[in-house]
Design an enzyme around this catalytic site. Structure first.
Site, PDB file in Angstrom:
ATOM      1  N   HIS A  64       0.694  -1.130   0.117  1.00  0.00           N
ATOM      2  CA  HIS A  64       0.105   0.409  -0.398  1.00  0.00           C
ATOM      3  C   HIS A  64       0.803   1.155   0.245  1.00  0.00           C
ATOM      4  CE1 HIS A  64      -2.905  -2.605   2.135  1.00  0.00           C
ATOM      5  NE2 HIS A  64      -3.114  -2.904   1.064  1.00  0.00           N
ATOM      6  N   TYR A 133       2.060   0.478  14.444  1.00  0.00           N
ATOM      7  CA  TYR A 133       2.826   1.894  13.581  1.00  0.00           C
ATOM      8  C   TYR A 133       2.035   3.109  13.800  1.00  0.00           C
ATOM      9  CZ  TYR A 133      -1.036   0.862  10.517  1.00  0.00           C
ATOM     10  OH  TYR A 133      -1.938   0.626   9.793  1.00  0.00           O
TER      11      TYR A 133
END
Length: 193
Positions: A64, A133
């Protein structure tokens, strides 16, 4: 420098970070992010959001990227293990289309910083994995792009068994132990770079 070791990956803009882990018979303590230590290492990013996901063995998420609102990502695994990959999408870069990967586990506690301008994905190697993240820009759902995880022009070595069949479909691909790959419908339909 303080509590981290920073290793530059072979592609400019990628860094493997090893935080200091202080442990004894009771367990361990570590700083998962310290702005001062990062700045001393030359990493001057501003994070705006923290994310966390859980995935099962064989799940492959990616590759992505964001088109107009690129995100830098500081990724780590708090449970299990993944093979984490970044692909250089910067058209003016001498490493455009090249990839780099690193295994992130709850044991090695490594982190991977992926600068803006990269596509990103990971493959879950353990029964489950919890993936955390930080990102440098907010998520814009209409801004997401992707590349086929098995694009032969990029040639990411995910360590899976199977051969390219002209699409991003995971059908026929497995982990070495026979676990089939699992992709979202969206990730099955990305084009090659």
């Amino acid at each position: 420098m303080g509590q981290i070791k920073v290793e530059k990956a072979p592609i400019e803009g990628l860094y493997v970070i090893q935080p200091a882990v202080h442990g004894d018979s009771r367990g361990y303590f570590m700083e998962t992010y310290n702005k001062r230590d990062m700045e001393e290492a030359g990493l001057n990013m501003n994070f705006v959001q923290d994310n966390q996901s859980m995935s099962t063995k064989g799940v492959l998420r990616g590759l992505h990227f964001q088109k107009k609102f690129p995100q830098g990502k500081l990724v780590r695994v708090i449970k299990g293990s993944v093979f984490d990959v970044a692909v250089d999408m910067r058209k003016d870069s001498k490493t455009y289309g090249k990839w780099y990967g690193v295994e992130l586990t709850e044991e090695n506690k490594k982190q991977f910083y992926i600068s803006e301008g990269f596509a990103h994905g990971f493959l879950v190697l353990s029964e489950t994995a919890e993936f955390c993240y930080k990102v440098t820009d907010f998520y814009h759902p209409d801004d997401e792009g992707g590349i086929a995880w098995n694009d032969p022009g990029i040639g990411v070595n995910w360590g899976v068994v199977g051969s390219y069949r002209g699409s991003a479909s995971p059908e026929g691909y497995t982990l070495p132990d026979g676990t089939p790959l699992k992709l979202s419908e969206k990730d099955k339909n990305w084009d090659n770079l």
